[in-house]
Enzyme design. Structure first.
Site, PDB file in Angstrom:
ATOM      1  CD  GLU A 115      -1.421  -2.548   1.306  1.00 27.72           C
ATOM      2  OE1 GLU A 115      -0.368  -2.569   1.931  1.00 27.72           O
ATOM      3  OE2 GLU A 115      -2.415  -3.459   1.374  1.00 27.72           O
ATOM      4  CG  HIS A 146     -10.795  -8.634   5.936  1.00 30.97           C
ATOM      5  ND1 HIS A 146     -10.102  -9.338   6.790  1.00 30.97           N
ATOM      6  CD2 HIS A 146     -10.342  -8.649   4.617  1.00 30.97           C
ATOM      7  CE1 HIS A 146      -9.034 -10.004   6.173  1.00 30.97           C
ATOM      8  NE2 HIS A 146      -9.196  -9.573   4.839  1.00 30.97           N
TER       9      HIS A 146
END
Lengths: 325, 377
Positions: free
Chosen positions: A60, A129
């Site tokens: 990321e 998540h």
């Protein structure tokens, strides 16, 4: 008009933006051939090719750092962070670089990009998540933070974000990616980034919500109405800069305020909203403002429906606040 | 000391079995990698290196006098910085660390603006919003300095990648110290550059020290250059105190990038002759004797020996140059110091393209407060 869910609406917006402006580049993990783990970028690889729909290495920080360079060059990167829970390796680039570029260069450079990332719980995703980390980004000067709740807003606000001169963090409430459906116009249109929406009018109490929790607030408002309490529900849509006028107007009307968000309570965005209302409309308040939020724990797996501020927690808050004297 | 002694000392300290070097310590050039500079070019670059060093000296003095808050200099690293910047073509871009003002000036940043940045005044390119030595110059295709380590590395890769997508022939060169090879962004940057074959040139200024931490605490690798191998990025080690060698290897990296052959990692072996910055006290961790061999390899002295040998730049010309620079710096520093600070309102500008309501409110609050100019009368 076409019936779409949020995944389709966001996909449509990306396709329109990419057809219109070849500077728009989609990049991230699995956004190419597979079309993203939620299929939001489905079909874009086939239409625009691997130079503009880029499967990146699994980093990321690398995605956002490279996107900064692309933006400095004059491209309009739309990087995807696969889950907002995985955004932290990019936090240095977002906080130290993306947010500050215009300011720190005296206006010479901008790092204009739209960072798309799914947020929120209720999908059996556990710690990593499920989180809803808006507060950590609202706190950073220089970012715009948006979180649409429905397909119409998602498409219009994504197109507005891509057209906006500033970097935008675009939070997509994944619990309602497919559940939220609605009429979406064909072709290009925008929903301005500075306006909240009053989605239900009422005179007894104001509930502010956004993303997936908007539907919980509306459900609780419907149940409160059955008990004679009329709830005004405000969908913030853009979290920062927030539409303070709509909030204050509603609080002045109802005198009672409830804020709903999935993120933990302490130092959550609700804290800021309560402060703003106290600064600007304190003497209009007839009851203490209330926050109905996630708890100050890591996001749990088995008990996620107890953690989330669902309708069954919002309803008693509405009734108590409306009846408080 | 003979040149052989210099060579052995270098070998002992940096294991230089594979280091590109052109300019011998005796002032002769190795024809194999000679970049073929004209006399005018060598004199031009030498003059610029002298300017850079005198600016460094002056800024350290100003900081010691309490007239500026901070300076981070390039003492001893001028050849690595100026040689690599000189190798760039007009269309190429530069993504700096924070020690490369010499490159910014060479690429066209006005000295006036750099000094304005040192004072954070109203003419500072970054409007007094950042510390000294955190400047920008888009006109010189020079990025924006920030303090976090390594963030510019992935940005240079993204910039070069965008140019490649748009089929524009340009190279993005980025600087970082050897300490930054331990940062996330070094690995991200080299990995992305390798995968997408971006036209990027990575210049690792291995100056021996990351503040107080020596190279052996940054890596167990034998060299910093070899880190490129794992990412599929060709790498080269160069004598960073050799202007000619730095120009030669950087030009070669640019040629490769321009030809679609991808990135290059250049480890420029040099030495930080000063502290990390004016806030640092290197005597606490570095024995003074460590500087001695590097003083012999001073990049300015090495070129001066070469110029002397060629008869291209006399001692009288050097003296005249130093006098001119001193006078110019005196005038420019005086002007920058006299320039007022940025306006209070400017603090709230450029956060966003348009000022949102909360910044308008906060600006109004400051302007109504006791520090506003209107409150003084």
């Amino acid at each position: 008009m076409t019936q779409m869910n949020m995944v389709q609406a966001i996909n449509d917006a990306l396709r329109i933006a990419m057809r219109k402006d070849e500077r728009v580049v989609v990049m991230g993990e699995d956004v190419g051939k597979v079309g993203g783990v939620f299929r939001v970028t489905s079909g874009l690889y086939d239409e625009f090719g691997d130079a503009r729909v880029v499967d990146t290495p699994l980093s990321e920080g690398g995605i956002i750092g490279a996107a900064v360079g692309m933006a400095l060059y004059g491209m309009i990167p739309v990087p995807e962070i696969q889950f907002s829970d995985f955004i932290w390796p990019a936090y240095d680039q977002i906080v130290s670089e993306v947010a500050k570029y215009r300011y720190r260069s005296g206006g010479e450079y901008t790092s204009k990009m739209v960072i798309r990332t799914p947020v929120g719980g209720g999908i059996r995703g556990g710690h990593y998540h499920s989180q809803h980390p808006e507060a950590q980004f609202i706190h950073v000067a220089g970012l715009k933070v948006v979180c649409p709740s429905n397909p119409y807003d998602a498409k219009g606000m994504l197109l507005a974000s891509i057209a906006d001169p500033d970097p935008v963090l675009f939070f997509e409430p994944k619990r309602v990616y497919r559940a939220a459906k609605g009429d979406v116009p064909e072709g290009e249109y925008t929903v301005p980034l500075e306006s909240a929406a009053v989605v239900r009018e009422g005179q007894h109490v104001t509930v502010i919500a956004y993303g997936a929790m908007l539907y919980e607030a509306l459900d609780a408002a419907q149940k409160a109405a059955e008990q004679g309490i009329e709830t005004e529900v405000v969908d913030l849509r853009t979290l920062w800069p927030v539409d303070i006028e709509t909030i204050i107007a509603s609080v002045k009307k109802t005198g009672r305020l409830i804020i709903v968000h999935e993120a933990p309570k302490t130092c959550g965005f609700g804290s800021e909203l309560v402060s703003l209302v106290c600064e600007k409309a304190f003497y209009h308040l007839e009851a203490p403002p209330v926050r109905v939020t996630g708890y100050d724990t890591p996001f749990p797996y088995t008990l996620e429906m107890e953690y989330l501020p669902l309708s069954h927690r919002i309803l008693p808050a509405i009734l108590d606040t409306a009846r408080a004297v | 000391m003979t040149s052989a002694a210099h060579e052995s000392m270098f070998t002992a300290s940096v294991h230089d079995d594979d280091v590109v070097r052109v300019l011998g310590t005796d002032g002769t050039l190795d024809a194999r990698n000679d970049p073929g500079l004209s006399p005018e070019e060598v004199v031009h670059l030498y003059r610029h290196m002298v300017l850079t060093r005198l600016v460094d000296d002056r800024l350290v003095t100003l900081q010691r006098q309490g007239r500026i808050g901070f300076h981070i200099g390039s003492l001893g690293e001028e050849a690595a910085i100026i040689g690599s910047a000189y190798a760039l073509r007009k269309q190429d871009w530069l993504f700096p660390c924070y020690r490369e003002f010499g490159a910014a000036l060479l690429r066209g940043m006005p000295l006036e603006r750099y000094l304005d940045n040192m004072f954070g005044n109203a003419n500072d390119p970054v409007k007094g919003r950042q510390m000294p030595d955190h400047y920008t110059c888009k006109a010189a295709q020079f990025g924006s300095v920030s303090s976090p380590i390594g963030t510019q590395i992935t940005q240079a890769v993204g910039f070069a990648w965008a140019a490649k997508i748009q089929k524009q022939d340009l190279v993005a060169l980025t600087y970082f110290g050897e300490g930054a090879t331990s940062s996330n962004e070094f690995h991200n940057g080299l990995n992305f550059a390798g995968v997408f074959k971006t036209p990027t040139v990575f210049i690792c200024r291995n100056n021996g020290w990351a503040i107080s931490v020596p190279t052996e605490r940054q890596t167990a690798s034998r060299t910093f250059a070899e880190k490129g191998i794992a990412y599929g990025v060709p790498s080269v080690r160069v004598d960073g105190n050799d202007l000619f060698a730095v120009i030669a290897v950087t030009r070669d990296a640019i040629r490769r990038a321009s030809a679609g052959e991808g990135s290059t990692l250049i480890e420029a072996i040099t030495y930080r002759m000063g502290g990390h910055s004016t806030s640092d006290d290197p005597t606490r961790y570095r024995d003074k004797s460590l500087l001695d061999p590097w003083a012999d390899r001073d990049p300015l002295a090495r070129i001066k020996r070469y110029l002397d040998k060629q008869g291209w730049f006399t001692d009288a010309e050097e003296q005249k140059l130093r006098t001119e620079i001193d006078a110019r710096l005196r005038d420019l520093v005086e002007a920058s110091e006299k320039t007022p600070p940025p306006s209070l309102e400017s603090m709230f500008e450029d956060v966003y393209a348009e000022q949102p309501w909360h910044l308008r409110e906060q600006c109004a609050e400051l302007l109504a407060g006791p520090r506003a100019p209107s409150a003084h009368h």
